[in-house]
Design an enzyme around this catalytic site. Sequence first.
Site, PDB file in Angstrom:
ATOM      1  N   THR A  50      65.557  64.609 -20.854  1.00  0.00           N
ATOM      2  CA  THR A  50      64.469  64.751 -21.819  1.00  0.00           C
ATOM      3  C   THR A  50      63.308  63.836 -21.474  1.00  0.00           C
ATOM      4  OG1 THR A  50      66.102  65.267 -23.522  1.00  0.00           O
ATOM      5  CG2 THR A  50      63.888  64.692 -24.281  1.00  0.00           C
ATOM      6  N   TYR A 138      77.074  60.446 -17.385  1.00  0.00           N
ATOM      7  CA  TYR A 138      76.281  61.625 -17.712  1.00  0.00           C
ATOM      8  C   TYR A 138      76.844  62.799 -16.915  1.00  0.00           C
ATOM      9  CZ  TYR A 138      71.911  64.234 -18.702  1.00  0.00           C
ATOM     10  OH  TYR A 138      70.976  65.152 -19.125  1.00  0.00           O
ATOM     11  N   LYS A 166      78.892  61.392 -21.770  1.00  0.00           N
ATOM     12  CA  LYS A 166      78.029  62.405 -22.379  1.00  0.00           C
ATOM     13  C   LYS A 166      78.296  63.701 -21.635  1.00  0.00           C
ATOM     14  CE  LYS A 166      73.364  64.155 -22.770  1.00  0.00           C
ATOM     15  NZ  LYS A 166      71.989  64.139 -22.199  1.00  0.00           N
ATOM     16  N   VAL A 208      74.456  63.287 -28.242  1.00  0.00           N
ATOM     17  CA  VAL A 208      73.206  62.927 -27.558  1.00  0.00           C
ATOM     18  C   VAL A 208      72.361  64.191 -27.553  1.00  0.00           C
ATOM     19  CG1 VAL A 208      72.132  62.004 -25.490  1.00  0.00           C
ATOM     20  CG2 VAL A 208      74.425  61.220 -26.155  1.00  0.00           C
TER      21      VAL A 208
END
Length: 296
Positions: A50, A138, A166, A208
């Site tokens: 993002t 991640y 995540k 998240v």
Amino acid sequence: MTPKKIEGILAAVPTPLTADGKALDLENIKRQTERYIKGGIHGIVTTGTTGEFPALSVEEQKQVIKAYINAAEGRITVVSGIGCTSTEMAIEMVQFAENSGADAVMVVPPYYDPLAWKELYQFYEDVCGSINIPLIYYNLPHATGVKLDANQLRELGKIKNFDYLKDTSGNAKELTDLLTNPVEGLTAFCGWDTLTFFALAGGAEAIVWGVASIVPRECVDLWDAFQAKDLDKARRLWKFLWEVSDFMEQGSYPVGIKTGHEIICESVGPVRKPNLPLSEEAYAKITTILAKRVYK
């Protein structure tokens, strides 16, 4: 000092840029952080997908990380996103984040040339061993080429400071495995927007979520409904959030998130090329969806 537990709604936040996209808008970071906190979110994740980290220089990434940490002033959890193709640079960045006051780091595997299992394990041993704050893995296989199953992720969880995951794989089966059969030392979060309701129902301790940077209060309401075990209310709230999440997954995520900020009159500037603005049709669609938000 014992690290704080990471839980709740963590907004994946954009990187504000000036109108020409050439420079960081650090003052806007302060304003957006106040809005996120006012919206009740439990934490933010900077410089991830993002936050357009691939389009930022190393110095810009450091400035953004530091600016968000300073703006938060310890009031919410701040996780610094890190993406590097070398161990040396990854260590430099995670140490910078820790020294700047980050509560945790989120580290994506080196991308472009996917690492073999032995190399990947060594990478995370080295990076985790260089800091004293938690690391969030991640899991982003479609971008990194690194595809791990639930048992491999649990194996990585044995590494000191490798505490969280995540999951942005979109693989509901593997996420279910991790949520249903948790192991000490590794907590799985959901990072795939349209699986948010599913993950919360399955016991995820955190989400998240880039959407939370646009409509934080609506996202926190969903979290609160699950904490209160009010499934009927959660279903009602999810209907709108599903529409936003589904839209965001259909194109460039940073473009969708920044467009959403613009539509609600909280502009964070443009995206950097090669990303391009939404088409007129897509812009009209997300405008219609966001008009349904509760808090305006």
